[in-house]
Motif scaffolding. Structure first.
Motif, PDB file in Angstrom:
ATOM      1  N   GLU A  35       0.823  -1.212   0.000  1.00  0.00           N
ATOM      2  CA  GLU A  35       0.000   0.000   0.000  1.00  0.00           C
ATOM      3  C   GLU A  35       0.857   1.263   0.000  1.00  0.00           C
ATOM      4  OE1 GLU A  35      -2.942  -0.343  -0.745  1.00  0.00           O
ATOM      5  OE2 GLU A  35      -3.203  -2.459  -0.275  1.00  0.00           O
ATOM      6  N   HIS A  38       1.641   2.200  -3.530  1.00  0.00           N
ATOM      7  CA  HIS A  38       0.537   2.969  -4.137  1.00  0.00           C
ATOM      8  C   HIS A  38       0.540   4.409  -3.623  1.00  0.00           C
ATOM      9  CE1 HIS A  38      -1.240  -0.425  -6.125  1.00  0.00           C
ATOM     10  NE2 HIS A  38      -1.639  -1.032  -5.019  1.00  0.00           N
ATOM     11  N   THR A 123       0.703   4.623 -10.610  1.00  0.00           N
ATOM     12  CA  THR A 123       0.245   4.516  -9.228  1.00  0.00           C
ATOM     13  C   THR A 123      -0.234   3.101  -8.903  1.00  0.00           C
ATOM     14  OG1 THR A 123      -0.409   6.858  -9.229  1.00  0.00           O
ATOM     15  CG2 THR A 123      -1.376   5.449  -7.525  1.00  0.00           C
ATOM     16  N   VAL A 124      -0.931   2.495  -9.836  1.00  0.00           N
ATOM     17  CA  VAL A 124      -1.436   1.133  -9.612  1.00  0.00           C
ATOM     18  C   VAL A 124      -0.287   0.122  -9.614  1.00  0.00           C
ATOM     19  CG1 VAL A 124      -2.786  -0.726 -10.659  1.00  0.00           C
ATOM     20  CG2 VAL A 124      -3.753   1.569 -10.483  1.00  0.00           C
ATOM     21  N   GLY A 127       2.275  -0.627  -6.375  1.00  0.00           N
ATOM     22  CA  GLY A 127       2.024  -1.529  -5.262  1.00  0.00           C
ATOM     23  C   GLY A 127       2.746  -2.861  -5.421  1.00  0.00           C
ATOM     24  N   ASP A 333      -4.806  -5.216  -8.957  1.00  0.00           N
ATOM     25  CA  ASP A 333      -4.066  -4.175  -9.676  1.00  0.00           C
ATOM     26  C   ASP A 333      -3.913  -4.520 -11.148  1.00  0.00           C
ATOM     27  OD1 ASP A 333      -3.716  -2.702  -7.328  1.00  0.00           O
ATOM     28  OD2 ASP A 333      -1.897  -3.791  -6.800  1.00  0.00           O
TER      29      ASP A 333
END
Length: 381
Positions: A35, A38, A123-124, A127, A333
């Motif tokens: 997390e 992300h 951004t995805v 993670g 994701d």
């Protein structure tokens, strides 16, 4: 607290300290790193974050930072999420027109779903990438601290009646390559063969300076791991020893350790991908897949063996979680990235009704998979 619980219910204290605490430690580290990947990528891309949660369900602790992000720990520690501005759920589902209209001008500027496609994709992907980085970092640290003991890929014994004997492999032979993959240590032989039960493997050997080519098909064998798990692997029936294989200790400089850590992570990703392909076509044992109960058991056994074993389990689980999250099924994701790829190819946003339908199907698949691994954990395996 554990002593009181143990006095009331025999065994509770041992379960709490020996299994539950290591399990929560392993899971929280892996989830937090995922997390945080992300979160950091989103912040670097100028995206607002409403909440950073470790666990699901009711909040048991939390505080709100100056930037407006709510940092929270929830009651069910089986995952976590980052909720960006504009998200309508913890899975970053796209908002509808009414939801977007309800946002202020400032919120629209920093909302996740109003960002350029590349920012959303970065951004995805951050993670799972963070999980791979954690795995590589742990392996690098292990290599730097402990080094690595290896045996040369020379055969000391061939088990009678084994695939190796049938293929004509003899004591004293040295493996050069297996199925086109160069072999540098006996561990390489084990890594290649164990995941290829039932597959004919082309083997190149060195026998007294002469190149020998043969084919051996690994047979399935049940083995007990150091963490107490029974696994089915492929074996061809060869062993080595210090007298023949010449056990060496490899020491790594910091740079070499980092390179070795990255290579080890890549090897795990490749072997996991190979396992998943074989599993889909029914060539792997379904009991090799486990859920929280199996992970908890492994965490407890790893803790018993020592902290370094527990840390290595963190690395292995982190890489596994990274791979799982890249499977192209929403709400994972990989599912988001699949939709972004479709959007890039179409050069326009995917219609909301299509996205919603894909998310519903994907959620059903994810729930079915979760049920499958829970069933494996509790009843089937």
């Amino acid at each position: 607290m554990a002593d009181i619980a143990a006095a009331i219910v025999p065994g509770v204290g041992n379960f709490f300290l020996g299994t539950l605490v290591p399990f929560v430690f392993v899971l929280l580290v892996v989830v937090f790193v995922h997390e945080m990947g992300h979160y950091l990528a989103g912040r670097l891309c100028g995206i607002g974050v409403q909440a950073f949660s470790i666990g699901f369900g009711p909040e048991i602790w939390g505080y709100t930072a100056k930037n407006g992000t709510r940092w929270r720990i929830a009651a069910i520690p089986l995952g976590g999420y980052v909720k960006f501005v504009g998200d309508v759920s913890a899975t970053s589902a796209a908002p509808g027109e009414e939801d977007l209209e309800a946002l202020t001008e400032e919120e629209r500027r920093i909302a996740f779903h109003t960002q350029p496609l590349w920012k959303r994709a970065v951004t995805v992907f951050a993670g799972p990438f963070a999980n791979f980085v954690l795995g590589a970092a742990v392996f690098a640290a292990m290599f730097a601290i402990y080094g690595q003991y290896v045996y040369q890929p020379t055969v000391a014994e061939v088990r009678p009646g084994s695939p190796a004997e049938q293929a004509g492999i003899q004591p004293g032979d040295t493996f050069v390559s297996i199925d086109g993959v160069k072999v540098e240590s006996f561990a390489d032989v084990q890594r290649i063969v164990t995941g290829r039960a039932g597959d004919p493997l082309e083997i190149v050997l060195d026998r007294n300076g002469q190149e020998i080519r043969t084919v051996a098909t690994p047979e399935v064998s049940e083995q007990q791991t150091a963490l107490g798990q029974t696994v089915k692997i492929g074996l061809i029936g060869v062993v080595t020893n210090e007298a023949v294989g010449k056990r060496d200790r490899i020491e790594y400089s910091p740079v070499q350790a980092v390179v070795a850590g990255i290579q080890e992570t890549g090897s795990i990703i490749a072997r996991t991908g190979q396992f998943m392909k074989r599993f889909v076509v029914g060539r792997e044992d379904r009991c090799q897949l486990g859920g929280p109960v199996k992970i908890a058991d492994m965490a407890g056994r790893a803790a018993d063996l020592g902290f370094e074993w527990l840390v290595q389990l963190v690395a292995l689980l982190s890489v596994g979680i990274g791979i799982l999250n890249l499977v192209p099924i929403p709400p994972l994701d990989g599912g988001h990235l699949m939709l972004y790829a479709a959007e890039a190819i179409a050069r326009r946003p995917i219609p909301p009704q299509v996205t919603e339908a894909v998310y519903r199907v994907g959620m059903l698949i994810v729930l079915a998979f979760m049920g499958f691994v829970f069933w494996n954990d509790l009843f089937a395996c």
